[in-house]
Design an enzyme around this catalytic site. Structure first.
Site, mmCIF file in Angstrom:
data_model
loop_
_atom_site.group_PDB
_atom_site.id
_atom_site.type_symbol
_atom_site.label_atom_id
_atom_site.label_comp_id
_atom_site.label_asym_id
_atom_site.label_seq_id
_atom_site.Cartn_x
_atom_site.Cartn_y
_atom_site.Cartn_z
ATOM 1 N N ASP A 56 57.198 -46.284 5.557
ATOM 2 C CA ASP A 56 56.120 -45.686 4.136
ATOM 3 C C ASP A 56 55.813 -46.943 3.356
ATOM 4 O O ASP A 56 56.424 -47.775 3.490
ATOM 5 C CB ASP A 56 57.122 -44.713 3.127
ATOM 6 C CG ASP A 56 56.451 -43.895 2.584
ATOM 7 O OD1 ASP A 56 55.662 -43.486 3.324
ATOM 8 O OD2 ASP A 56 56.654 -43.371 1.830
ATOM 9 N N TYR A 88 55.545 -49.100 0.332
ATOM 10 C CA TYR A 88 56.213 -49.224 -0.601
ATOM 11 C C TYR A 88 55.523 -48.208 -1.849
ATOM 12 O O TYR A 88 53.532 -48.162 -2.061
ATOM 13 C CB TYR A 88 55.826 -50.828 -1.314
ATOM 14 C CG TYR A 88 56.860 -51.314 -0.742
ATOM 15 C CD1 TYR A 88 57.860 -51.554 0.154
ATOM 16 C CD2 TYR A 88 56.033 -52.859 0.697
ATOM 17 C CE1 TYR A 88 58.637 -52.044 0.922
ATOM 18 C CE2 TYR A 88 56.321 -53.954 0.892
ATOM 19 C CZ TYR A 88 58.232 -53.561 0.871
ATOM 20 O OH TYR A 88 58.917 -54.307 1.735
ATOM 21 N N PHE A 99 56.379 -53.627 5.174
ATOM 22 C CA PHE A 99 57.385 -54.952 4.900
ATOM 23 C C PHE A 99 57.109 -55.626 3.728
ATOM 24 O O PHE A 99 57.757 -56.790 3.642
ATOM 25 C CB PHE A 99 58.110 -55.275 6.017
ATOM 26 C CG PHE A 99 59.098 -54.381 7.025
ATOM 27 C CD1 PHE A 99 60.229 -54.550 6.091
ATOM 28 C CD2 PHE A 99 58.316 -53.727 8.029
ATOM 29 C CE1 PHE A 99 61.265 -53.540 7.230
ATOM 30 C CE2 PHE A 99 59.590 -53.267 8.920
ATOM 31 C CZ PHE A 99 60.401 -52.754 7.662
ATOM 32 N N HIS A 107 68.456 -51.507 11.207
ATOM 33 C CA HIS A 107 67.507 -52.090 9.162
ATOM 34 C C HIS A 107 67.645 -52.199 8.733
ATOM 35 O O HIS A 107 68.478 -53.481 8.683
ATOM 36 C CB HIS A 107 66.959 -50.776 9.173
ATOM 37 C CG HIS A 107 66.144 -50.432 8.412
ATOM 38 N ND1 HIS A 107 65.139 -51.147 6.453
ATOM 39 C CD2 HIS A 107 64.049 -49.659 7.881
ATOM 40 C CE1 HIS A 107 64.594 -51.023 6.597
ATOM 41 N NE2 HIS A 107 62.891 -50.235 7.642
#
Length: 233
Positions: free
Chosen positions: A70, A72, A83, A192
């Protein structure tokens, strides 16, 4: 959705976008996003950055795919690359851990900026599964059609290219990469890089910390005649 963006895409991405944009699910997604704006919802990233990953990384140049979940949802953070955050924005915890593993793996200094555009320009497709999000509301657009669209993009890479490295960080990315043919490509699965996940292991994946995923990716690329990625930022 800004059609003018499609005119900036390379021919392969443009053809794929035009095919998907004609589908009913994308027409419904377009209407949903219009309604969000009519209701004065703040959407991240800005319109002109929704497809930034594709603009930064032409289809024919893709060497590595890094799947995020998703965008930020904080002010000024999202700019259409998984990222990554723009220069001047505080580095988020997951990205900070990515930098820690990068230093451990390759011995490079930890960057002061969270901007990963330099990776994108070398053929690293930084793709979020959802390309928009409502401000302050994580995963708020994930069920509106974006997952089908980005899955179709991953499937196109899988079908039409060979020797691509998929860095699948976390269970969500593992599931997204299930469509990838591991005989044609390399899928490196880890936990993750978030503070809660970076040390976790499973029967089919390693912990992100200590995985050496960056050097493994470059070894695979070099072994398939591709120029390794310069991960130094």
């Amino acid at each position: 959705m800004p059609e003018k963006i499609t005119n900036q895409l390379d021919p392969a991405w443009k053809a794929h976008f035009e095919q998907e944009f004609a589908q009913d699910y994308m027409i419904k997604l377009r209407e949903f996003l219009k309604t969000e704006k009519q209701n004065r919802q703040v959407i991240y990233p800005p319109n002109d950055l929704w497809f930034n990953a594709f603009l930064q990384t032409p289809f024919d140049e893709i060497k590595v795919v890094i799947v995020g979940q998703d965008p930020y949802h904080g002010d000024g953070q999202a700019h259409g690359l998984s990222f990554s955050v723009p220069d001047g924005i505080k580095i988020p915890p997951s990205l900070r851990n990515i930098y820690k593993e990068l230093k451990r793996d390759l011995g490079v200094d930890i960057p002061t900026s969270g901007n990963l555009e330099a990776w994108a320009k070398q053929g690293v497709l930084l793709l979020n599964a959802s390309l928009t999000v409502r401000a302050g509301d994580a995963n708020s657009h994930s069920k509106q059609g974006w997952l089908r669209f980005t899955n179709s993009c991953i499937q196109s890479v899988n079908q039409h290219k060979e020797g691509v490295v998929f860095l699948a960080w976390g269970r969500f990315a593992h599931d997204v990469c299930l469509v990838v043919d591991s005989d044609k490509h390399c899928v490196i699965k880890t936990s993750h890089p978030s503070p809660l996940g970076a040390n976790k292991t499973g029967k089919d994946f390693s912990a992100f910390f200590g995985s050496g995923c960056f050097s493994l990716a470059n070894e695979y690329l070099a072994g398939h005649g591709e120029k390794p990625v310069q991960w130094v930022l």
